[in-house]
Design a protein around this motif. Structure first.
Motif, PDB file in Angstrom:
ATOM      1  N   ALA A 139      26.125  44.796  24.455  1.00 15.70           N
ATOM      2  CA  ALA A 139      26.573  45.318  25.887  1.00 15.70           C
ATOM      3  C   ALA A 139      26.820  44.170  26.746  1.00 15.70           C
ATOM      4  N   SER A 140      26.201  43.031  26.390  1.00 13.70           N
ATOM      5  CA  SER A 140      26.477  41.679  27.383  1.00 13.70           C
ATOM      6  C   SER A 140      27.916  41.327  27.080  1.00 13.70           C
ATOM      7  N   VAL A 141      28.260  41.334  25.862  1.00 14.70           N
ATOM      8  CA  VAL A 141      29.502  40.701  25.187  1.00 14.70           C
ATOM      9  C   VAL A 141      30.601  41.552  25.897  1.00 14.70           C
ATOM     10  N   ILE A 142      30.462  42.799  25.983  1.00 15.90           N
ATOM     11  CA  ILE A 142      31.359  43.997  26.505  1.00 15.90           C
ATOM     12  C   ILE A 142      31.441  43.670  28.044  1.00 15.90           C
ATOM     13  N   ALA A 143      30.377  43.677  28.604  1.00 15.36           N
ATOM     14  CA  ALA A 143      30.514  43.454  30.069  1.00 15.36           C
ATOM     15  C   ALA A 143      31.093  41.921  30.447  1.00 15.36           C
ATOM     16  N   SER A 144      30.959  41.017  29.333  1.00 12.49           N
ATOM     17  CA  SER A 144      31.561  39.724  29.844  1.00 12.49           C
ATOM     18  C   SER A 144      32.986  39.857  29.971  1.00 12.49           C
ATOM     19  N   VAL A 145      33.582  40.717  29.031  1.00  9.51           N
ATOM     20  CA  VAL A 145      34.987  40.800  28.955  1.00  9.51           C
ATOM     21  C   VAL A 145      35.692  41.426  30.118  1.00  9.51           C
ATOM     22  N   PHE A 146      35.009  42.448  31.061  1.00  9.97           N
ATOM     23  CA  PHE A 146      35.565  42.911  32.104  1.00  9.97           C
ATOM     24  C   PHE A 146      35.188  41.829  33.204  1.00  9.97           C
ATOM     25  N   TYR A 147      34.017  41.271  33.349  1.00 10.61           N
ATOM     26  CA  TYR A 147      33.921  40.175  34.457  1.00 10.61           C
ATOM     27  C   TYR A 147      34.974  39.118  34.415  1.00 10.61           C
ATOM     28  N   LEU A 148      34.972  38.451  33.146  1.00 12.92           N
ATOM     29  CA  LEU A 148      35.931  37.497  33.127  1.00 12.92           C
ATOM     30  C   LEU A 148      37.600  37.996  33.322  1.00 12.92           C
ATOM     31  N   GLY A 149      37.919  39.091  32.952  1.00 11.57           N
ATOM     32  CA  GLY A 149      38.977  40.012  33.218  1.00 11.57           C
ATOM     33  C   GLY A 149      39.338  39.636  34.837  1.00 11.57           C
ATOM     34  N   ILE A 150      38.294  39.985  35.491  1.00 17.46           N
ATOM     35  CA  ILE A 150      38.592  40.193  37.156  1.00 17.46           C
ATOM     36  C   ILE A 150      38.690  38.822  37.488  1.00 17.46           C
ATOM     37  N   ILE A 151      37.811  37.817  37.147  1.00 20.90           N
ATOM     38  CA  ILE A 151      37.939  36.549  37.508  1.00 20.90           C
ATOM     39  C   ILE A 151      39.439  35.964  37.136  1.00 20.90           C
ATOM     40  N   ALA A 152      39.960  36.072  36.030  1.00 19.00           N
ATOM     41  CA  ALA A 152      41.337  35.938  35.906  1.00 19.00           C
ATOM     42  C   ALA A 152      42.381  36.468  36.554  1.00 19.00           C
ATOM     43  N   LYS A 153      42.156  37.793  36.989  1.00 19.16           N
ATOM     44  CA  LYS A 153      43.040  38.264  37.992  1.00 19.16           C
ATOM     45  C   LYS A 153      43.079  37.612  39.301  1.00 19.16           C
ATOM     46  N   ILE A 154      41.851  37.349  39.607  1.00 19.97           N
ATOM     47  CA  ILE A 154      41.669  36.642  40.832  1.00 19.97           C
ATOM     48  C   ILE A 154      42.513  35.228  40.969  1.00 19.97           C
ATOM     49  N   TRP A 155      42.495  34.492  40.224  1.00 21.40           N
ATOM     50  CA  TRP A 155      42.936  33.157  40.130  1.00 21.40           C
ATOM     51  C   TRP A 155      44.351  33.078  39.488  1.00 21.40           C
ATOM     52  N   MET A 156      44.652  34.038  38.466  1.00 18.58           N
ATOM     53  CA  MET A 156      45.836  33.751  37.627  1.00 18.58           C
ATOM     54  C   MET A 156      46.822  34.758  37.841  1.00 18.58           C
ATOM     55  N   GLY A 157      46.552  36.020  38.650  1.00 18.54           N
ATOM     56  CA  GLY A 157      47.293  37.121  38.716  1.00 18.54           C
ATOM     57  C   GLY A 157      48.113  36.844  39.881  1.00 18.54           C
ATOM     58  N   GLU A 158      49.133  37.503  39.836  1.00 20.81           N
ATOM     59  CA  GLU A 158      50.343  37.729  41.198  1.00 20.81           C
ATOM     60  C   GLU A 158      49.938  38.615  42.030  1.00 20.81           C
ATOM     61  N   GLU A 159      50.275  38.218  43.461  1.00 22.70           N
ATOM     62  CA  GLU A 159      49.580  39.397  44.336  1.00 22.70           C
ATOM     63  C   GLU A 159      50.704  40.443  44.201  1.00 22.70           C
ATOM     64  N   THR A 160      50.310  41.924  44.395  1.00 19.91           N
ATOM     65  CA  THR A 160      51.172  43.102  44.500  1.00 19.91           C
ATOM     66  C   THR A 160      51.826  42.965  45.733  1.00 19.91           C
ATOM     67  N   ALA A 161      52.981  43.594  45.693  1.00 16.72           N
ATOM     68  CA  ALA A 161      53.817  44.167  46.942  1.00 16.72           C
ATOM     69  C   ALA A 161      52.768  44.584  47.899  1.00 16.72           C
ATOM     70  N   LYS A 162      51.709  45.366  47.588  1.00 11.92           N
ATOM     71  CA  LYS A 162      50.914  45.943  48.620  1.00 11.92           C
ATOM     72  C   LYS A 162      49.923  44.947  49.236  1.00 11.92           C
ATOM     73  N   THR A 163      49.337  44.136  48.558  1.00  9.38           N
ATOM     74  CA  THR A 163      48.611  43.029  49.113  1.00  9.38           C
ATOM     75  C   THR A 163      49.268  41.853  49.879  1.00  9.38           C
ATOM     76  N   ALA A 164      50.456  41.584  49.211  1.00  9.68           N
ATOM     77  CA  ALA A 164      51.363  40.419  49.940  1.00  9.68           C
ATOM     78  C   ALA A 164      51.639  40.781  51.393  1.00  9.68           C
ATOM     79  N   GLU A 165      51.841  42.250  51.681  1.00 16.14           N
ATOM     80  CA  GLU A 165      52.061  42.417  53.105  1.00 16.14           C
ATOM     81  C   GLU A 165      51.057  42.540  53.972  1.00 16.14           C
TER      82      GLU A 165
END
Length: 209
Positions: A139-165
Motif C-alpha cells: 500500500a505504501s508503494v501504491i500511495a507513493s505513486v500518487f504523492y510523487l505524481g502530485i509533486i511532479a504536477k506542482i513543479w513540472m506541469g504547465e498551468e491550465t488556462a483556468k488557473t493562469a487567469e
C-alpha cells in the motif's frame, strides 16, 4: 490500507485524495495495535509507535490541508489534480510546503513520515505480523505513486488556462503560520528523530505501555 491507496489513485479531487489517503494511514496505525500484546516490551513498542505515527501524520496532514485550503480559496472551489500544475512556479512557497508534506505522507527518508512508518512497521514485524507488514509495504508503494505524481504536477506541469487567469494571492497570516510551522516540524523531526522517539516512549509510559 489497500482500499485507501487505490481510492486515492482513482480520484482527481485533491481533497478527496487526502481523504482516501487518511484511510490508508488509519490502516498503518493498526500495525501498532497488532504489535501490542499489552505486556512487556511489545506493548511499549506498539504504543510508542502508535503515538509517534499519530503525531507525525498529524503534522504532515495539517501542512498539506493548509496549502490545499489556500488553493481552494484562490480557485473558489475544490482544486483538482490538473489545477495543481505549475503551482510551484506561480507560488514557490506553497509548492514547497505542499511537496514536503506529501513527501512525508509517502514516508520518504528525511521527513517525520519515514520515522512514523518505521515506528509502526518494525514492531509489527518483530511481533511476527509479516503478512500485515507486507500489505502495508504494498500500500505504501501504491500511495507513493500518487504523492510523487502530485509533486511532479506542482513543479513540472504547465498551468491550465483556468488557473493562469486567476489573480495571485497571498496566504493568510494565520494559515501561513500554521502551515509553515507544521512543514518545518516535518523536517526537524525527520532529521532529528531521537526527540520524537523519546516523546513517544514517554507517552507509552504514561499510558501504561
Amino acid at each position: 490500507m489497500v482500499i485507501g491507496a487505490v481510492g486515492a489513485i482513482t480520484t482527481k479531487d485533491v481533497k478527496r485524495i487526502l481523504g482516501w489517503s487518511a484511510i490508508t494511514h488509519a490502516g498503518y496505525l493498526t500495525l501498532a495495535l497488532l504489535a501490542t500484546d499489552f505486556s512487556g516490551t511489545g506493548a511499549r513498542n506498539g504504543v510508542s509507535g502508535l503515538m509517534i505515527y499519530l503525531f507525525g501524520y498529524g503534522l504532515a496532514v495539517i501542512g498539506a490541508f493548509g496549502c490545499v485550503s489556500f488553493l481552494e480559496r484562490r480557485m473558489m472551489g475544490s482544486p483538482q489534480l490538473a489545477d495543481l500544475s505549475g503551482t510551484g512556479r506561480r507560488n514557490a512557497g506553497v509548492g514547497a510546503m505542499l511537496s514536503i508534506c506529501l513527501i512525508s505522507l509517502a514516508g520518504i527518508p528525511g521527513t517525520v513520515g519515514f520515522i512514523a512508518k518505521l515506528s509502526v512497521f518494525m514492531p509489527a514485524f518483530q511481533a511476527g505480523q509479516y503478512w500485515a507488514v507486507g500489505v502495508a509495504l504494498t500500500a505504501s508503494v501504491i500511495a507513493s505513486v500518487f504523492y510523487l505524481g502530485i509533486i511532479a504536477k506542482i513543479w513540472m506541469g504547465e498551468e491550465t488556462a483556468k488557473t493562469a487567469e486567476l489573480p495571485d494571492m497571498m496566504m493568510a497570516p494565520g494559515t501561513l503560520l500554521g502551515t509553515g510551522m507544521s512543514t518545518m516540524a516535518v523536517l526537524v523531526f525527520g532529521l532529528l528523530p531521537a526527540i520524537l522517539i523519546l516523546l513517544g516512549n514517554q507517552a507509552a509510559s504514561v499510558l501504561g505501555g
